[in-house]
Structure formats: structure tokens, C-alpha cells
Enzyme design. Structure first.
Site, PDB file in Angstrom:
ATOM      1  N   ASP A   1       0.850  -1.194   0.000  1.00 42.03           N
ATOM      2  CA  ASP A   1       0.000   0.000   0.000  1.00 42.03           C
ATOM      3  C   ASP A   1       0.891   1.251   0.000  1.00 42.03           C
ATOM      4  O   ASP A   1       1.805   1.367   0.823  1.00 42.03           O
ATOM      5  CB  ASP A   1      -0.858  -0.041   1.278  1.00 42.03           C
ATOM      6  CG  ASP A   1      -1.969   0.985   1.271  1.00 42.03           C
ATOM      7  OD1 ASP A   1      -2.432   1.366   0.180  1.00 42.03           O
ATOM      8  OD2 ASP A   1      -2.397   1.393   2.380  1.00 42.03           O
TER       9      ASP A   1
ATOM     10  N   ASP B   1       3.010   4.929  -5.489  1.00 45.35           N
ATOM     11  CA  ASP B   1       2.225   6.149  -5.273  1.00 45.35           C
ATOM     12  C   ASP B   1       3.063   7.381  -5.612  1.00 45.35           C
ATOM     13  O   ASP B   1       3.781   7.919  -4.771  1.00 45.35           O
ATOM     14  CB  ASP B   1       1.749   6.200  -3.817  1.00 45.35           C
ATOM     15  CG  ASP B   1       0.910   7.439  -3.546  1.00 45.35           C
ATOM     16  OD1 ASP B   1       0.714   8.245  -4.492  1.00 45.35           O
ATOM     17  OD2 ASP B   1       0.457   7.611  -2.402  1.00 45.35           O
TER      18      ASP B   1
ATOM     19  N   GLY C   1      -8.000   8.746   6.726  1.00 48.44           N
ATOM     20  CA  GLY C   1      -8.188   9.079   8.136  1.00 48.44           C
ATOM     21  C   GLY C   1      -9.643   9.189   8.543  1.00 48.44           C
ATOM     22  O   GLY C   1     -10.553   8.821   7.785  1.00 48.44           O
TER      23      GLY C   1
ATOM     24  N   HIS D   1      -9.186   4.836  -2.482  1.00 50.62           N
ATOM     25  CA  HIS D   1      -8.525   4.872  -1.168  1.00 50.62           C
ATOM     26  C   HIS D   1      -9.413   5.639  -0.198  1.00 50.62           C
ATOM     27  O   HIS D   1     -10.442   6.207  -0.582  1.00 50.62           O
ATOM     28  CB  HIS D   1      -7.164   5.570  -1.293  1.00 50.62           C
ATOM     29  CG  HIS D   1      -6.109   4.686  -1.876  1.00 50.62           C
ATOM     30  ND1 HIS D   1      -5.013   4.277  -1.166  1.00 50.62           N
ATOM     31  CD2 HIS D   1      -6.002   4.133  -3.103  1.00 50.62           C
ATOM     32  CE1 HIS D   1      -4.262   3.502  -1.943  1.00 50.62           C
ATOM     33  NE2 HIS D   1      -4.844   3.392  -3.129  1.00 50.62           N
TER      34      HIS D   1
ATOM     35  N   ASN E   1     -10.307   0.532  -0.371  1.00 49.77           N
ATOM     36  CA  ASN E   1      -9.307   0.441   0.703  1.00 49.77           C
ATOM     37  C   ASN E   1      -9.872   0.878   2.050  1.00 49.77           C
ATOM     38  O   ASN E   1     -10.424   1.977   2.164  1.00 49.77           O
ATOM     39  CB  ASN E   1      -8.132   1.379   0.401  1.00 49.77           C
ATOM     40  CG  ASN E   1      -7.219   0.840  -0.671  1.00 49.77           C
ATOM     41  OD1 ASN E   1      -7.556  -0.092  -1.374  1.00 49.77           O
ATOM     42  ND2 ASN E   1      -6.050   1.437  -0.780  1.00 49.77           N
TER      43      ASN E   1
END
Ligand code: G3H
Ligand code: 13P
Ligand code: ZN
Length: 307
Positions: free
Chosen positions: A82, A104, A179, A209, A252
Site C-alpha cells: 500500500d 504512489d 483518516g 482509497h 481500501n
């Protein structure tokens, strides 16, 4: 069953209008909880390992735990890196047996993101490993980058990016973020943008995500037993379910697992202050992971009986 790549899982997801859950793993209890849920639901599974997880538990320990799961389970399981920040971490995971990696480069300028993604694709494809890349930027905190604002994915750029890099799946920004604090006002995802990207990249697997929903029940539990997580707001489950009906094949989830474990551990230790056997509160946390993942499979992913 040996570890598998996500290709077949995504093909079935696309055809079936569901998504495959990608859950972050950091220790044995999390892995066991997730697998127990997927076993009961007969759901395909992606276990994903972040740089932070590698640092905390070590890649070898996590791989050995997954291997143990493969002895006991016949589920198709994919192990995925990830948010790989650079070529080196992707290479280390590919060499260590991961069946999928994410490079990423979303914080980089477009051309630099293309260059690093291409380099990972060349190395990974040579070894039969899947590559997820990201275009656009999610607000929130990730280990190596803090972003204040969402930068939504431009559909034209997404097509050019996929063509030029050869990446196998693409994480896009349409309003989710990492978050527990995802929205200041009303939660909203840009479905028009998602639909455009889906139409311009037909049958191509997209990734979301930052897809925790921060369920009120667990938030209340965490807050009731000490500590405050005020003002947290996640992505409503019906919006995620809708996204899976378009081209989103991988969703995710990390924050909701953290929240479930923390809430239940706080509850156990507060209600039973004499407890000091870690198996008591870690066992309760493992059950909470299982319950949370089973709920996601049924209500968010729609991936029950999809293997
Ligand atoms: O998107 C990031 C994941 O939630 C992983 O978080 O880097 O703290 O392990 P972490
Ligand atoms: P959440 O922390 O919002 O669940 O997002 C997880 C994620 O995107 C992992 O890559
Ligand atoms: Zn993420």
C-alpha cells in the site's frame, strides 16, 4: 491455495458490480480477523501492507502470517504493498513475494509520476506482479505525505497516464480522503467524474482509497470509554456501494479497523479493570475486526460468495 494476484478478482468484480476489499494489516489479530470474516462470507481478499506496517511488524513476519493463513484457508488472497513511495520499496516487496504493489507518485508532477510508475511496471510485470498507481491527490495524512486539499483526477490525464505507464489499476481522487476526518460539510463523491473516467477507461479497474465510513456505533464506543475522537466523519456506505457499481473494483479500508479495535480494547479494559492478560483484550479486538470486515463485505463491497 497459493497467493494470487488481483486480476481474476477484479474481472469478477467488474462483471458482478461489486468491489474487492483491501484491508490494511499490521499484526496477527488483524490478519486472523479479516480472514475469518472473508471465510464466512466466501469473499475474495486483498491484504495490504504499508511502509509503516513493514516497519512495525517487518515484511517477513507479515508474509509468514499470511502463509499460515494460506495453510488453513482456501480463499483467494492477494498481498499488496500500500502506498509504495519509490521504486526501491516496490522492488523489495516484489522480491519478497507480494503479488501486487502500489507505486504512489500522486504527489509528484505528472511526468515524474509517469516515469517512476513506468519503472515499477517494467520490473513488476517481468515477475508477473500487478501494479496499482495513483493520479490525483487525496486530502488527509499518509505516512510520507500530508495533503490539505483533494486534487481530483482529471479524466483525460487518467487515460494518458494508463496508456503511457501500462499500470494495471488506477487509484483516483473523487472526494474520499485518508483518516477519520473526511468531510467538513456534507459527504459527497464526484460521481459524474467517476462515470466519465469509467467510460473513458472501459473495463479498467479503478481503486478508491480513504474509504472508511467511521461508523457512529464504534465512534460512540471509543468515546464512551475514554479518549475523544470528536468531529470524525467518514464516507457513507451507500456512496461506496454505488461507486462499486461503476468501475471501482478495489476499496481500501484501514481507519475503520483501527477504530473497531481501539473501541473494543477501551471497552474491555474499562469494564474489566482487573484484566491484564493481553489475550483477553486482543482476542476481543480480533473479534471486532472480524465483525467490521464482515459488515463491509455485506454492506459496502457486495463481495459475499464472489469467489
Ligand atoms: O493510507 C494509508 C493507510 O491507512 C496506512 O496507514 O501508513 O499508518 O500504516 P499507515
Ligand atoms: P482509510 O484509512 O480512510 O480507511 O483509508 C485506507 C487507505 O486508503 C489505505 O490505502
Ligand atoms: Zn490509501
Amino acid at each position: 491455495m497459493p497467493l494470487t494476484g488481483p486480476k481474476e478478482m477484479f474481472e469478477k468484480a467488474y462483471a458482478g458490480g461489486h468491489a474487492v476489499g483491501a484491508f490494511n494489516v499490521n499484526n496477527m489479530e488483524i490478519i486472523q480477523g479479516i480472514i475469518a470474516a472473508a471465510e464466512e462470507e466466501r469473499a475474495p481478499l486483498i491484504l495490504q501492507v504499508s511502509a509503516g506496517a513493514r516497519k512495525y511488524a517487518s515484511q517477513v513476519y507479515l508474509m509468514k502470517l499470511v502463509e499460515a493463513a494460506l495453510v488453513e484457508s482456501d480463499l483467494p488472497i492477494c498481498v499488496h504493498l500500500d502506498h509504495g513511495a519509490d521504486f526501491d520499496i516496490c522492488k523489495a516487496c516484489i522480491d519478497g513475494g507480494f503479488t501486487s504493489v502500489m507505486i504512489d507518485g500522486s504527489h509528484l508532477p505528472f511526468e515524474e509520476n509517469i516515469a517512476v510508475t513506468k519503472k515499477v511496471v517494467e520490473y513488476a510485470h517481468d515477475k508477473g506482479v500487478w501494479v496499482e498507481a495513483e493520479l490525483g491527490r487525496l486530502a488527509g495524512i499518509e505516512e510520507h505525505v500530508v495533503s490539505e486539499e483533494n486534487v481530483y483526477t482529471e479524466p483525460d490525464q487518467a487515460v494518458e497516464f494508463v496508456e503511457r505507464t501500462g499500470c494495471d489499476s488506477l487509484a483516483i481522487a473523487i472526494g474520499t480522503s485518508h483518516g477519520a476526518y473526511k468531510f467538513k460539510g456534507e459527504p459527497r463523491l464526484d460521481f459524474e467524474r467517476l462515470e466519465t473516467i469509467t467510460n473513458m477507461l472501459p473495463k479498467y479497474p479503478l481503486v478508491l482509497h480513504g474509504s472508511s465510513s467511521v461508523p457512529q456505533e464504534y465512534l460512540d464506543m471509543a468515546n464512551a470509554f475514554g479518549g475523544e475522537i470528536p468531529g470524525a466523519k467518514g464516507v457513507p456506505e451507500d456512496l461506496l456501494r454505488k461507486a462499486a457499481k461503476y468501475g471501482v473494483c478495489k476499496i481500501n479500508i484501514d481507519t475503520d479497523i483501527r477504530l473497531a479495535m481501539t473501541a473494543v480494547i477501551r471497552k474491555t479494559l474499562t469494564e474489566q479493570p482487573a484484566v491484564f492478560d493481553p489475550r483477553k483484550y486482543l482476542g476481543a479486538a480480533r473479534q471486532a475486526v472480524k465483525d467490521m470486515v464482515q459488515h463491509k463485505i455485506k454492506n459496502v463491497l457486495g463481495s459475499s460468495n464472489a469467489i
